[in-house]
Design a protein around this motif. Structure first.
Motif, mmCIF file in Angstrom:
data_model
loop_
_atom_site.group_PDB
_atom_site.id
_atom_site.type_symbol
_atom_site.label_atom_id
_atom_site.label_comp_id
_atom_site.label_asym_id
_atom_site.label_seq_id
_atom_site.Cartn_x
_atom_site.Cartn_y
_atom_site.Cartn_z
ATOM 1 N N THR A 46 0.820 -1.205 0.000
ATOM 2 C CA THR A 46 0.000 0.000 0.000
ATOM 3 C C THR A 46 0.856 1.260 0.000
ATOM 4 O OG1 THR A 46 -1.747 -1.193 1.205
ATOM 5 C CG2 THR A 46 -1.866 1.211 1.186
ATOM 6 N N ASP A 47 1.918 1.264 0.788
ATOM 7 C CA ASP A 47 2.816 2.423 0.816
ATOM 8 C C ASP A 47 3.506 2.627 -0.526
ATOM 9 O OD1 ASP A 47 2.296 3.284 3.387
ATOM 10 O OD2 ASP A 47 3.836 2.015 4.287
ATOM 11 N N ARG A 100 1.115 4.258 -2.831
ATOM 12 C CA ARG A 100 0.923 5.673 -2.481
ATOM 13 C C ARG A 100 2.081 6.542 -2.935
ATOM 14 N NH1 ARG A 100 0.525 6.121 3.405
ATOM 15 N NH2 ARG A 100 -0.501 8.124 3.143
ATOM 16 N N SER A 115 -4.732 9.070 -5.561
ATOM 17 C CA SER A 115 -4.682 8.611 -4.171
ATOM 18 C C SER A 115 -5.851 7.689 -3.834
ATOM 19 C CB SER A 115 -4.682 9.816 -3.219
ATOM 20 O OG SER A 115 -5.849 10.602 -3.415
ATOM 21 N N ARG A 148 -5.151 8.142 4.658
ATOM 22 C CA ARG A 148 -4.295 9.338 4.591
ATOM 23 C C ARG A 148 -3.238 9.328 5.691
ATOM 24 N NH1 ARG A 148 -9.279 12.039 3.671
ATOM 25 N NH2 ARG A 148 -9.309 12.658 5.880
#
Length: 264
Positions: A93-94, A97, A103, A260
């Protein structure tokens, strides 16, 4: 605005394709997920069918199958939680991102993939139910509306799964939440009419969102078990829309905020 939306949808589909490719590489897990509700349908139909007194000699499957449809939407929550938590724990996931992509794409891709999986699950269950003697007795538009309510519930629970998957510390923690999913599903009208339960337990079961969707689906299918002697039972159709909207209103913002703040 239009270009941003198109960008988000394109990126979301790319992430969804990643999930679909993983499913193609591990078909056994996916197929088991499709057929596990069928196993439940067969098991509970065989175990409880002979003891259930149905009106006008109807088959117990007429009551059971819409309940299994509803439970399948709930059990899909487990797959969502596990997949999201796995991607977070592995740093996937990071990495997403950090890429020049929308996003919203990671979460949107998860939604697309899981909703497609739920549609296939319903198709498999419909085929199994018809083979066992279940029928809908209303019109085709009413049946489609029932399936729409089922998918609306799945969409709402999807956000619960995303939020939990983003919040747990590791994949092992999902096991605790998975254990809690079963009482929520069983404390409903999925298997029996709430009128057969003790009054206090029946009242709790009727206010379960699973019961609202199951009751509304039975009403649209014109199956037994659609009538309940309470306010929530008498307004199951409205409740089957309101409950999912409330769940989305709570868990979508929580999921967005958690996403977020990930890694902070």
């Amino acid at each position: 605005m239009t270009s941003s939306l198109g960008w988000a949808l394109a990126d979301g589909w790319t992430v969804a394709r990643r999930t679909l490719i993983h499913w193609r590489m591990q078909p056994g897990i996916v197929i088991f997920g499709w057929f596990f509700p069928v196993l439940m349908m067969l098991m509970f139909g065989a175990l409880l069918g002979g003891a259930m007194e149905m009106p006008d000699g109807q088959s117990y499957y007429e009551l059971l199958v819409p309940g299994i449809f509803t439970l399948a939407m709930l059990f899909g929550l487990e797959g969502t939680m596990t997949a999201v938590a796995t991607d977070v724990s592995k740093g996937v996931t990071d990495r997403f991102r950090s890429l020049p992509m929308s996003s919203a794409a990671v979460v949107l891709g998860r939604c697309i993939a899981d909703m497609l999986d739920s549609v296939v699950t319903l198709i498999v269950l419909i085929a199994a139910g018809l083979a066992l003697g279940w029928r809908w007795h209303g019109t085709l538009p009413e049946a489609l509306a029932a399936f729409g309510l089922l998918l609306l519930l799945r969409f709402a629970l999807l956000w619960v799964g995303i939020f939990i998957g983003l919040s747990v510390k590791n994949v092992q923690s999902i096991t605790v939440v998975q254990v809690l999913v079963w009482p929520v599903g069983f404390l409903s009208s999925a298997f029996v009419m709430t009128s057969t339960m003790p009054s206090w337990l029946g009242a709790i079961a009727q206010w379960n969102p699973m019961s609202s969707t199951a009751t509304a689906a039975r009403s649209l299918f014109d199956n037994p078990g659609a009538v309940a002697g309470s306010w929530i039972g008498g307004h199951a159709g409205a409740a089957a829309v309101i409950w999912p909207l409330l769940i989305v209103a709570v868990f979508l913002p929580l999921s967005a905020r958690r996403f977020r703040n990930l890694s902070r």
